[in-house]
Design an enzyme around this catalytic site. Structure first.
Site, PDB file in Angstrom:
ATOM      1  N   TYR A  43       0.871  -1.179   0.000  1.00 24.62           N
ATOM      2  CA  TYR A  43       0.000   0.000   0.000  1.00 24.62           C
ATOM      3  C   TYR A  43       0.899   1.217   0.000  1.00 24.62           C
ATOM      4  O   TYR A  43       1.508   1.552   1.005  1.00 24.62           O
ATOM      5  CB  TYR A  43      -0.893  -0.037   1.235  1.00 24.62           C
ATOM      6  CG  TYR A  43      -2.013   0.993   1.271  1.00 24.62           C
ATOM      7  CD1 TYR A  43      -2.264   1.864   0.230  1.00 24.62           C
ATOM      8  CD2 TYR A  43      -2.834   1.064   2.378  1.00 24.62           C
ATOM      9  CE1 TYR A  43      -3.288   2.782   0.280  1.00 24.62           C
ATOM     10  CE2 TYR A  43      -3.881   1.982   2.452  1.00 24.62           C
ATOM     11  CZ  TYR A  43      -4.103   2.842   1.401  1.00 24.62           C
ATOM     12  OH  TYR A  43      -5.122   3.753   1.458  1.00 24.62           O
ATOM     13  N   LYS A  71      -1.607  -1.381  -4.005  1.00 25.04           N
ATOM     14  CA  LYS A  71      -2.621  -0.343  -3.851  1.00 25.04           C
ATOM     15  C   LYS A  71      -1.862   0.971  -3.941  1.00 25.04           C
ATOM     16  O   LYS A  71      -1.112   1.334  -3.034  1.00 25.04           O
ATOM     17  CB  LYS A  71      -3.352  -0.483  -2.512  1.00 25.04           C
ATOM     18  CG  LYS A  71      -4.476   0.515  -2.366  1.00 25.04           C
ATOM     19  CD  LYS A  71      -5.341   0.220  -1.174  1.00 25.04           C
ATOM     20  CE  LYS A  71      -6.488   1.223  -1.133  1.00 25.04           C
ATOM     21  NZ  LYS A  71      -7.441   0.900  -0.101  1.00 25.04           N
TER      22      LYS A  71
END
Length: 95
Positions: A43, A71
């Site tokens: 992320y 992400k």
């Protein structure tokens, strides 16, 4: 890692909040990757961690077997394009 031990299907990993250099990001995520067998999602959220995981680092991490997802929250189309242009990330799922 608790997630793997409790039956999680995957784990979402945020970089360390230490203003890490790129090699620090790599070593951090590599250590986790070597410890667990479940798929891992990087992320990249520099608004929270203070530093972005740069495209070259993402591509190095993509070579590790269980880094399976990214992400990307930088909002930078240039960054996403640089990552996508590298063939080592072909198998990575984007979120």
């Amino acid at each position: 890692m608790v997630a793997a031990k409790t039956g999680a299907d995957a784990a979402l990993l945020v970089g360390p909040y230490t203003q890490a250099m790129q090699d620090g990001f790599y070593q951090h995520f590599r250590a986790i990757s070597e410890t667990v067998e479940i798929p891992l999602c990087l992320y990249n959220i520099p608004g929270r961690t203070g530093k972005s995981i740069e495209p070259d680092t993402v591509c190095r991490l993509a070579e590790l077997g269980n880094i399976a997802m990214l992400k990307e929250a930088t909002g930078s189309l240039d960054q996403a394009s640089q990552i996508l242009a590298n063939q080592s990330v072909d198998r990575i799922e984007w979120r």
